[in-house]
Design a protein around this motif. Structure first.
Motif, PDB file in Angstrom:
ATOM      1  N   ALA A 246      15.488   2.427   2.061  1.00  0.00           N
ATOM      2  CA  ALA A 246      14.476   1.841   1.180  1.00  0.00           C
ATOM      3  C   ALA A 246      14.557   0.316   1.175  1.00  0.00           C
ATOM      4  CB  ALA A 246      14.644   2.383  -0.237  1.00  0.00           C
ATOM      5  N   VAL A 247      15.766  -0.224   1.146  1.00  0.00           N
ATOM      6  CA  VAL A 247      15.928  -1.684   1.170  1.00  0.00           C
ATOM      7  C   VAL A 247      15.473  -2.241   2.518  1.00  0.00           C
ATOM      8  CG1 VAL A 247      17.583  -3.576   1.029  1.00  0.00           C
ATOM      9  CG2 VAL A 247      17.787  -1.628  -0.526  1.00  0.00           C
ATOM     10  N   SER A 248      15.772  -1.540   3.599  1.00  0.00           N
ATOM     11  CA  SER A 248      15.338  -1.990   4.929  1.00  0.00           C
ATOM     12  C   SER A 248      13.821  -2.007   5.030  1.00  0.00           C
ATOM     13  CB  SER A 248      15.922  -1.063   6.013  1.00  0.00           C
ATOM     14  OG  SER A 248      17.337  -1.055   5.977  1.00  0.00           O
ATOM     15  N   VAL A 249      13.168  -0.981   4.485  1.00  0.00           N
ATOM     16  CA  VAL A 249      11.707  -0.941   4.479  1.00  0.00           C
ATOM     17  C   VAL A 249      11.146  -2.098   3.669  1.00  0.00           C
ATOM     18  CG1 VAL A 249       9.707   0.358   3.635  1.00  0.00           C
ATOM     19  CG2 VAL A 249      11.518   1.537   4.878  1.00  0.00           C
ATOM     20  N   GLY A 250      11.744  -2.366   2.511  1.00  0.00           N
ATOM     21  CA  GLY A 250      11.288  -3.473   1.686  1.00  0.00           C
ATOM     22  C   GLY A 250      11.403  -4.808   2.385  1.00  0.00           C
ATOM     23  N   LEU A 251      12.513  -5.031   3.082  1.00  0.00           N
ATOM     24  CA  LEU A 251      12.686  -6.284   3.818  1.00  0.00           C
ATOM     25  C   LEU A 251      11.689  -6.395   4.966  1.00  0.00           C
ATOM     26  CD1 LEU A 251      16.561  -6.747   4.039  1.00  0.00           C
ATOM     27  CD2 LEU A 251      14.929  -8.171   2.813  1.00  0.00           C
ATOM     28  N   ALA A 255       9.343  -9.566   4.856  1.00  0.00           N
ATOM     29  CA  ALA A 255       9.668 -10.595   5.848  1.00  0.00           C
ATOM     30  C   ALA A 255       8.697 -10.612   7.012  1.00  0.00           C
ATOM     31  CB  ALA A 255      11.092 -10.404   6.353  1.00  0.00           C
ATOM     32  N   ASP A 256       8.298  -9.438   7.480  1.00  0.00           N
ATOM     33  CA  ASP A 256       7.402  -9.363   8.629  1.00  0.00           C
ATOM     34  C   ASP A 256       5.966  -9.040   8.236  1.00  0.00           C
ATOM     35  OD1 ASP A 256       9.532  -9.901  10.194  1.00  0.00           O
ATOM     36  OD2 ASP A 256       9.793  -7.876  10.978  1.00  0.00           O
ATOM     37  N   ARG A 257       5.725  -8.929   6.943  1.00  0.00           N
ATOM     38  CA  ARG A 257       4.379  -8.587   6.446  1.00  0.00           C
ATOM     39  C   ARG A 257       3.824  -7.372   7.190  1.00  0.00           C
ATOM     40  NH1 ARG A 257       1.485 -14.281   6.960  1.00  0.00           N
ATOM     41  NH2 ARG A 257       2.993 -14.430   8.662  1.00  0.00           N
ATOM     42  N   SER A 258       4.684  -6.364   7.326  1.00  0.00           N
ATOM     43  CA  SER A 258       4.312  -5.174   8.077  1.00  0.00           C
ATOM     44  C   SER A 258       4.334  -3.954   7.166  1.00  0.00           C
ATOM     45  CB  SER A 258       5.281  -4.958   9.245  1.00  0.00           C
ATOM     46  OG  SER A 258       5.009  -3.751   9.908  1.00  0.00           O
ATOM     47  N   VAL A 259       3.204  -3.295   7.034  1.00  0.00           N
ATOM     48  CA  VAL A 259       3.113  -2.030   6.297  1.00  0.00           C
ATOM     49  C   VAL A 259       2.384  -1.016   7.181  1.00  0.00           C
ATOM     50  CG1 VAL A 259       3.265  -3.002   3.974  1.00  0.00           C
ATOM     51  CG2 VAL A 259       1.047  -2.882   5.103  1.00  0.00           C
ATOM     52  N   SER A 260       2.718  -1.035   8.441  1.00  0.00           N
ATOM     53  CA  SER A 260       2.087  -0.155   9.411  1.00  0.00           C
ATOM     54  C   SER A 260       2.392   1.310   9.102  1.00  0.00           C
ATOM     55  CB  SER A 260       2.576  -0.486  10.821  1.00  0.00           C
ATOM     56  OG  SER A 260       3.956  -0.184  10.927  1.00  0.00           O
ATOM     57  N   ARG A 261       1.754   2.200   9.844  1.00  0.00           N
ATOM     58  CA  ARG A 261       1.980   3.629   9.632  1.00  0.00           C
ATOM     59  C   ARG A 261       3.432   4.015   9.893  1.00  0.00           C
ATOM     60  NH1 ARG A 261      -1.875   7.362   8.855  1.00  0.00           N
ATOM     61  NH2 ARG A 261      -1.305   9.573   9.070  1.00  0.00           N
ATOM     62  N   THR A 262       4.059   3.353  10.861  1.00  0.00           N
ATOM     63  CA  THR A 262       5.465   3.636  11.130  1.00  0.00           C
ATOM     64  C   THR A 262       6.333   3.249   9.948  1.00  0.00           C
ATOM     65  OG1 THR A 262       5.137   3.279  13.504  1.00  0.00           O
ATOM     66  CG2 THR A 262       7.397   3.177  12.686  1.00  0.00           C
ATOM     67  N   ILE A 263       6.084   2.075   9.386  1.00  0.00           N
ATOM     68  CA  ILE A 263       6.827   1.639   8.204  1.00  0.00           C
ATOM     69  C   ILE A 263       6.578   2.603   7.050  1.00  0.00           C
ATOM     70  CG2 ILE A 263       7.116  -0.219   6.513  1.00  0.00           C
ATOM     71  CD1 ILE A 263       8.201  -0.888   9.274  1.00  0.00           C
ATOM     72  N   ARG A 335      -5.442   5.693   2.302  1.00  0.00           N
ATOM     73  CA  ARG A 335      -6.797   5.875   1.784  1.00  0.00           C
ATOM     74  C   ARG A 335      -7.508   4.541   1.599  1.00  0.00           C
ATOM     75  NH1 ARG A 335      -6.273  10.694  -2.807  1.00  0.00           N
ATOM     76  NH2 ARG A 335      -5.526  12.323  -1.362  1.00  0.00           N
ATOM     77  N   ASP A 336      -6.888   3.457   2.129  1.00  0.00           N
ATOM     78  CA  ASP A 336      -7.455   2.108   2.034  1.00  0.00           C
ATOM     79  C   ASP A 336      -7.707   1.692   0.589  1.00  0.00           C
ATOM     80  OD1 ASP A 336      -7.517   1.727   4.803  1.00  0.00           O
ATOM     81  OD2 ASP A 336      -9.425   2.798   4.976  1.00  0.00           O
ATOM     82  N   ALA A 337      -6.873   2.178  -0.312  1.00  0.00           N
ATOM     83  CA  ALA A 337      -7.010   1.826  -1.724  1.00  0.00           C
ATOM     84  C   ALA A 337      -6.004   0.770  -2.150  1.00  0.00           C
ATOM     85  CB  ALA A 337      -6.839   3.078  -2.589  1.00  0.00           C
ATOM     86  N   LEU A 338      -5.168   0.324  -1.213  1.00  0.00           N
ATOM     87  CA  LEU A 338      -4.114  -0.640  -1.540  1.00  0.00           C
ATOM     88  C   LEU A 338      -4.047  -1.684  -0.444  1.00  0.00           C
ATOM     89  CD1 LEU A 338      -2.069  -0.739  -3.919  1.00  0.00           C
ATOM     90  CD2 LEU A 338      -0.380   0.244  -2.372  1.00  0.00           C
ATOM     91  N   SER A 339      -4.000  -2.948  -0.837  1.00  0.00           N
ATOM     92  CA  SER A 339      -3.965  -4.032   0.136  1.00  0.00           C
ATOM     93  C   SER A 339      -2.579  -4.137   0.778  1.00  0.00           C
ATOM     94  CB  SER A 339      -4.308  -5.362  -0.534  1.00  0.00           C
ATOM     95  OG  SER A 339      -3.294  -5.736  -1.445  1.00  0.00           O
ATOM     96  N   THR A 340      -2.528  -4.851   1.895  1.00  0.00           N
ATOM     97  CA  THR A 340      -1.250  -5.068   2.577  1.00  0.00           C
ATOM     98  C   THR A 340      -0.268  -5.796   1.678  1.00  0.00           C
ATOM     99  OG1 THR A 340      -2.316  -5.132   4.743  1.00  0.00           O
ATOM    100  CG2 THR A 340      -0.150  -6.186   4.555  1.00  0.00           C
TER     101      THR A 340
END
Length: 378
Positions: A246-251, A255-263, A335-340
């Motif tokens: 969970a902490v790794s996902v948060g970082l 840090a990388d502004r990444s919320v891709s499907r993999t993340i 569902r595109d209901a939340l911004s990056t």
């Protein structure tokens, strides 16, 4: 003749520093192991998004060791003597000695694996640009194409791998990035050997994760019924893996502004591990007193005297809320209901909550414990 030595309840010599130490080495071990799995997946699929989790998993492992052991050493009367335990204490029947060796190997492994994936012009998992693209080389050796404005999935970000921020950005601004990149490229072995070494270091990480449970002192004497190995080890293993991921996902999200499907998938994985931790904690509360009647007073301490710390912070704020936020954020993004930005902030909040919850759980287990008197010969 023997006399019984009874300690105060709670044992006042085991203060918050022990709780922080136990929590942080557990998170560190779990983060490295989940990061190593992501490293293997990235090498197999050639997908850089897995590499983000690998990089930050190794970093969280390194940071956990940078925080936990020094906090413990500050608790001791002779910290420098304690630092020499791996050299002066060879009793492999003692978890203090075993843990010291595990921490030593794990510390070296976390440092090397993080350095090899985070630095170097030829570092693993670094996104590349299609050959022939126009543009100039960025500070990390990637192709810097400004036409996308630095968009999350644009070629400029892909080429640089996010070097405008985070540790690489800081080192770039102070003029050290090129030297560190060169050193990382020089020392990094071939990819099969690097992954093999990572597997060896993963053994040490797993040892640290188990040691985060054994560090409570649950030895052969079984003087603390609450610290029953069967229940405690499962809580610590699932908790360390879930919190570390969970902490790794948060970082990675911040840090990388990444919320891709993999993340997002890793966030769901973290939620699943935290759910397993919740089940293990509930099993301790409801099943341990039946299996070990001597643990009943300590379990009642968790639910009464230390209910705010245990139920409020450790269970609700540290497990239930992060699980709901992680799953809810994934659903909102898909569902595109939340911004990056909102998703990244939520993942970061989840990381902070699980750290607080892990520390609170460790402290609650210490404070609620009741010690069986130890007979000593006189």
């Amino acid at each position: 003749m023997a006399t019984e030595i009874a300690f105060e309840l709670p044992y006042t010599e085991w203060n918050w520093r022990i709780g922080v130490y136990v929590a942080m080495i557990g998170i560190a071990g779990g983060a490295y192991l989940t990061g190593y799995v992501a490293d293997l997946l990235s090498a197999r699929s050639n997908a850089s998004e897995h590499g983000r989790i690998a990089k930050y998993g190794y970093l969280v492992g390194l940071l956990g060791l940078a925080i936990g052991p020094p906090v413990l050493l500050s608790h001791l009367a002779t910290p420098f003597r304690a630092m020499l335990i791996p050299l002066t204490m060879t009793n492999l029947g003692s978890w203090m000695a075993i843990g010291s060796y595990m921490l030593l190997g794990f510390g070296l492994g976390s440092f090397l694996m993080f350095a090899w994936v985070a630095f170097g012009r030829n570092r693993p998992h670094s996104p590349t640009v299609v050959e022939g693209s126009e543009g100039t080389l960025a500070a990390d050796g990637g192709q810097d194409i400004a036409s996308d404005g630095g968009a999350e999935d644009g070629p400029a970000r892909a080429a640089t791998g996010g070097t405008t921020g985070g540790i690489r950005g800081i080192l770039n601004r102070i003029g050290l990035l090129d030297r560190i990149d060169a050193l990382a490229d020089y020392t990094r072995p071939s990819e099969p050997i690097r992954l093999a070494l990572g597997g060896v270091f993963a053994i040490f990480a797993a040892g640290v994760l188990v040691y985060s449970a054994m560090a409570y002192g649950s030895g052969a004497t079984e003087r603390v019924a609450l610290w029953n190995k069967t229940f405690l080890v499962s809580v610590q293993i699932f908790g360390g893996l879930g919190a570390g991921l969970a902490v790794s996902v948060g970082l990675a999200a911040v840090a990388d502004r990444s919320v891709s499907r993999t993340i997002q998938n890793y966030a769901l994985g973290a939620a699943g591990l935290l759910a397993a931790t919740l089940v293990a904690v509930l099993a301790t509360v409801f099943l341990l007193p039946e299996q070990v009647p001597a643990a009943e007073p300590a379990v009642q301490n968790l639910l009464t005297t230390h209910a705010t710390l245990f139920v409020g912070v450790a269970v609700i704020a540290g497990l239930v809320v992060p699980i709901l936020l992680s799953v809810g954020t994934v659903v909102g993004r898909r569902r595109d209901a939340l911004s990056t930005t909102a998703a990244a902030a939520t993942y970061a909040l989840v990381g902070l909550l699980v750290i607080a919850g892990k520390v609170a759980l460790a402290l609650a287990y210490l404070l609620a414990a009741e010690f069986t008197p130890m007979p000593l010969p006189v």
